[in-house]
Design a protein around this motif. Structure first.
Motif, PDB file in Angstrom:
ATOM      1  N   HIS A  99       0.783  -1.178   0.159  1.00  0.00           N
ATOM      2  CA  HIS A  99       0.185   0.164  -0.024  1.00  0.00           C
ATOM      3  C   HIS A  99       0.745   1.339   0.093  1.00  0.00           C
ATOM      4  O   HIS A  99       1.910   1.259   0.721  1.00  0.00           O
ATOM      5  CB  HIS A  99      -0.847  -0.080   1.232  1.00  0.00           C
ATOM      6  CG  HIS A  99      -1.933  -1.143   1.238  1.00  0.00           C
ATOM      7  ND1 HIS A  99      -2.932  -1.101   0.174  1.00  0.00           N
ATOM      8  CD2 HIS A  99      -2.513  -1.940   2.321  1.00  0.00           C
ATOM      9  CE1 HIS A  99      -3.698  -2.270   0.476  1.00  0.00           C
ATOM     10  NE2 HIS A  99      -3.345  -2.622   1.785  1.00  0.00           N
ATOM     11  N   VAL A 147      -2.042  -6.868  -5.737  1.00  0.00           N
ATOM     12  CA  VAL A 147      -2.732  -6.178  -6.591  1.00  0.00           C
ATOM     13  C   VAL A 147      -2.868  -7.488  -7.837  1.00  0.00           C
ATOM     14  O   VAL A 147      -2.048  -7.811  -8.389  1.00  0.00           O
ATOM     15  CB  VAL A 147      -2.196  -4.716  -7.347  1.00  0.00           C
ATOM     16  CG1 VAL A 147      -3.042  -4.221  -8.443  1.00  0.00           C
ATOM     17  CG2 VAL A 147      -1.902  -3.999  -6.228  1.00  0.00           C
ATOM     18  N   ILE A 157      -7.300  -4.935  -4.922  1.00  0.00           N
ATOM     19  CA  ILE A 157      -6.061  -4.736  -3.827  1.00  0.00           C
ATOM     20  C   ILE A 157      -6.418  -5.405  -2.435  1.00  0.00           C
ATOM     21  O   ILE A 157      -7.618  -5.237  -2.022  1.00  0.00           O
ATOM     22  CB  ILE A 157      -6.077  -3.372  -3.812  1.00  0.00           C
ATOM     23  CG1 ILE A 157      -5.865  -2.680  -5.101  1.00  0.00           C
ATOM     24  CG2 ILE A 157      -4.831  -3.115  -2.809  1.00  0.00           C
ATOM     25  CD1 ILE A 157      -5.906  -1.070  -4.970  1.00  0.00           C
TER      26      ILE A 157
END
Length: 275
Positions: A120, A180, A269
């Motif tokens: 992130h 991802v 995600i």
């Protein structure tokens, strides 16, 4: 040093499976420790058991005394340099740190692209809302970048820098590990909700965003959400329903009772960020 190298490489090869740089750390540390002893008053027997003492400084007064003040200064400087090196490495290196501190957008974009697939990334923004020029400064989660601008979220809405938020200063920080995945889904005049719900339910702790355009049967039945401060995440173009980083729950609600034709992209995600 040779023995330590052999053991280190063997343990790494059979058990740890780290990079070669990681397995080199221990033998290099031992080698440099031996070499640093050449700066002491007595020196060191580098070629033991050969009784030859290796000394780097010819003047005895300029050599370090074991346990003396000079050695403590060297130790303190080494620890400071190590701490600085770890700090710079965690921030992406010297270049990345400089671009972050100066707010250079090209370097910030490169830093985001480097970590976006595995972590992130958060943006600390100083700026105002374009709509009413009130304060928009704060911490945001970066979903993606488009050129030099970022698609960001505060957990409640989705915004784009340069549009919804006029940025005075922006820096990024790497956060927790994440994964991802981008999935393309095509529809041929069929119900779109079932496949979207299946993708959503495959990972309950993920954040999913839909982009793309679908042709639907009853565009007049679609009620687009009113989001005055947010980026336009859904829109109608004739009989086409267009998505742009639209949260999957909103996309499912908009497609209720519709048959769709076309292809959309779903960005997953996982896990969701801690905002």
């Amino acid at each position: 040093t040779v023995a330590i190298t052999a053991v280190s490489l063997g343990v790494n090869y059979f058990f740890l499976h780290c990079s070669i740089k990681a397995s080199d750390t221990l033998p290099l540390g031992h080698l440099f420790a031996c070499f640093s002893d050449t700066f002491t008053k007595q020196g060191v027997q580098l070629f033991y058991p050969e009784p030859v003492w290796a000394i780097s400084v010819s003047n005895p007064r300029r050599r370090l005394k074991t346990g003396g003040a000079g050695e403590l200064w060297v130790l303190g400087i080494a620890i400071a340099l190590l701490t600085l090196g770890i700090h710079l490495a965690n921030g992406g290196g010297v270049t990345q740190k400089v671009t972050q501190n100066l707010g250079l957008r090209d370097g910030i974009v490169r830093g985001y692209n480097q970590y976006a697939a595995t972590n992130h990334v958060y943006a600390d923004i100083k700026g105002v809302w374009d709509r009413d020029k009130t304060n928009a400064s704060g911490r945001y989660w970066v979903l993606d970048n488009q050129g030099k601008e970022f698609i960001i979220s505060d957990g409640e809405g989705i915004y784009k820098t340069g549009q919804q938020i006029i940025v005075e200063r922006l820096t990024t920080k790497v956060g927790e590990s994440s994964r991802v995945q981008v999935t393309n889904i095509s529809f041929n005049d069929e119900d779109a909700i079932a496949r979207l719900e299946e993708l959503k339910n495959s990972d309950s702790n993920a954040a999913l965003f839909v982009s793309g355009q679908l042709t639907i049967d009853f565009p007049e039945d679609v009620r687009l959400p009113i989001q005055p401060k947010q980026m336009e995440q859904s829109s109608l173009i004739g009989s086409g329903l267009k998505f742009n980083y639209c949260p999957i729950d909103t996309a499912i609600a908009l497609l209720k009772g519709q048959y769709a034709i076309g292809t959309i992209e779903v960005k997953t995600i996982s896990p969701k960020p801690n905002l």
